[in-house]
Design an enzyme around this catalytic site. Structure first.
Site, PDB file in Angstrom:
ATOM      1  N   VAL A  16      44.497  38.473  33.719  1.00 33.03           N
ATOM      2  CA  VAL A  16      44.233  39.266  32.510  1.00 33.03           C
ATOM      3  C   VAL A  16      45.090  38.113  31.292  1.00 33.03           C
ATOM      4  CG1 VAL A  16      44.661  40.934  30.848  1.00 33.03           C
ATOM      5  CG2 VAL A  16      44.238  41.594  33.478  1.00 33.03           C
ATOM      6  N   TYR A 137      53.198  52.140  41.686  1.00 30.80           N
ATOM      7  CA  TYR A 137      52.614  51.078  40.806  1.00 30.80           C
ATOM      8  C   TYR A 137      52.151  52.038  39.812  1.00 30.80           C
ATOM      9  CZ  TYR A 137      49.098  48.360  38.361  1.00 30.80           C
ATOM     10  OH  TYR A 137      48.599  47.517  37.326  1.00 30.80           O
ATOM     11  N   PRO A 164      41.953  49.304  31.587  1.00 24.62           N
ATOM     12  CA  PRO A 164      40.853  48.465  32.190  1.00 24.62           C
ATOM     13  C   PRO A 164      40.356  48.874  33.539  1.00 24.62           C
ATOM     14  CG  PRO A 164      42.748  47.147  32.394  1.00 24.62           C
ATOM     15  CD  PRO A 164      43.064  48.437  31.634  1.00 24.62           C
ATOM     16  N   LEU A 167      38.969  44.354  37.672  1.00 24.77           N
ATOM     17  CA  LEU A 167      38.885  43.152  37.157  1.00 24.77           C
ATOM     18  C   LEU A 167      38.551  41.906  38.129  1.00 24.77           C
ATOM     19  CD1 LEU A 167      41.674  43.302  34.639  1.00 24.77           C
ATOM     20  CD2 LEU A 167      39.443  43.756  34.198  1.00 24.77           C
TER      21      LEU A 167
END
Length: 313
Positions: A16, A137, A164, A167
């Protein structure tokens, strides 16, 4: 953001962060600050405080995080919760104490409840149980979102959080032990082709559905939101379409040019049955994804060939 504004990209070498850096450079932003994790350990409060006192960034893209797929999340839960809590706490607090104008925090759609209705709307966050394999997480990331919102409420800061979807793209992690599904499949099919393997084994049943966003599209959305959005509510970023893992495997097989079979190892976990995000909010703000899965996969495979396959051969 002005073209001359001092902008700090935390995590600029990751999937990212590197895309955000490319986007800012392409758009003519000239005063960009970034450090490797060797130069600046964001888990270390003293190092972070020194960096902020010295650099005084005006805008921050907080893309630094410890991330991984099902295997990594399962094996290193303590690392995932500790490192992410430390990174975001140090950066968000230092941003406030040093008068940063605006900060963008990256959440993830994998932190929505495991069985939330589809497509995932922003208001579904914290309405149900999390996916057990990545709960540490997820809890760290939710804490980061809540921290941004709480600082906004108490201190009047302008910190925004984006969510998001899955990805992929340049600088992805292609390590078969710690990567996410799409880069892992690219590597598996490539190596099977090189080795003339009769089949490629894919984890699970192939039925779960996932949505995939090319990292340059996310970067475009992040810069767009930094310039056009202020608010305490999180914002989903995705394409609004999903595909089964089986269909994804077929697409990657074709792009790589592998001739063998695909076999599904049904003893391995599937994860969440479906993950599609509702992107009506960001679309209404004036942003839409522009890179198709076909085009993105071609680009991702080319990047793998140029940067990863050459090292492993």
């Amino acid at each position: 953001m002005e073209r001359s504004s001092k902008i700090y990209i935390a995590g600029h070498r990751g999937l990212v962060g590197s895309a955000i850096l490319r986007k800012l450079q392409a758009d003519g932003y000239t005063n960009l600050v970034y450090k490797t994790s060797q130069e600046l350990d964001l888990r270390d409060k003293n190092q972070v405080d020194e960096f902020f006192a010295e650099e005084k960034p005006e805008y921050i893209f907080l893309a630094a995080a410890k991330v991984g797929g099902i295997v990594a999340n399962n094996e290193y839960p303590a690392d995932f919760i500790r490192d992410n809590l430390m990174i975001q706490t140090n950066v968000i607090d230092a941003a406030y104490r040093n008068g940063v104008k605006k900060l963008l925090f990256l959440g993830s759609t994998c932190i929505y409840p495991k069985f939330a209705p589809q497509p995932l709307k922003e208001e579904y966050l914290l309405t149900g149980e999390l996916e057990p394999t990545n709960e540490p997480y997820a809890i760290a990331k939710i804490a980061g979102i809540k921290m941004c919102q709480s600082y906004n409420r108490q201190y009047g800061t302008k910190y925004i959080s984006v969510m998001p979807t899955n990805l992929y793209g340049p600088n992805d992690n292609f390590d078969l032990h710690t990567s996410h599904v799409l880069p892992a499949l690219i590597r598996k099919f490539h190596e099977a082709k090189e080795n003339n393997a009769p089949y490629v084994e894919v984890w699970g049943t192939g039925t779960p559905r996932r949505e995939f966003l090319y990292s340059d599209d996310l970067a475009d959305a992040c810069v767009f939101l930094m310039n056009n959005y202020e608010g305490n509510e999180i914002v989903n970023v995705g394409v609004g379409e999903d595909i089964s893992i089986k269909e994804l495997a077929e697409k990657i097989k074709n792009i790589v040019g592998y001739q063998g079979e695909i076999k599904f190892d049904t003893t391995k976990p599937d994860g969440t049955p479906r993950k599609l995000v509702d992107v009506s909010k960001i679309n209404a703000l004036g942003w839409k994804a522009s890179i198709s899965l076909e085009e993105g996969l071609q680009k991702a495979y080319q990047w793998f060939l140029d940067n990863v396959a050459v090292k492993t051969n």
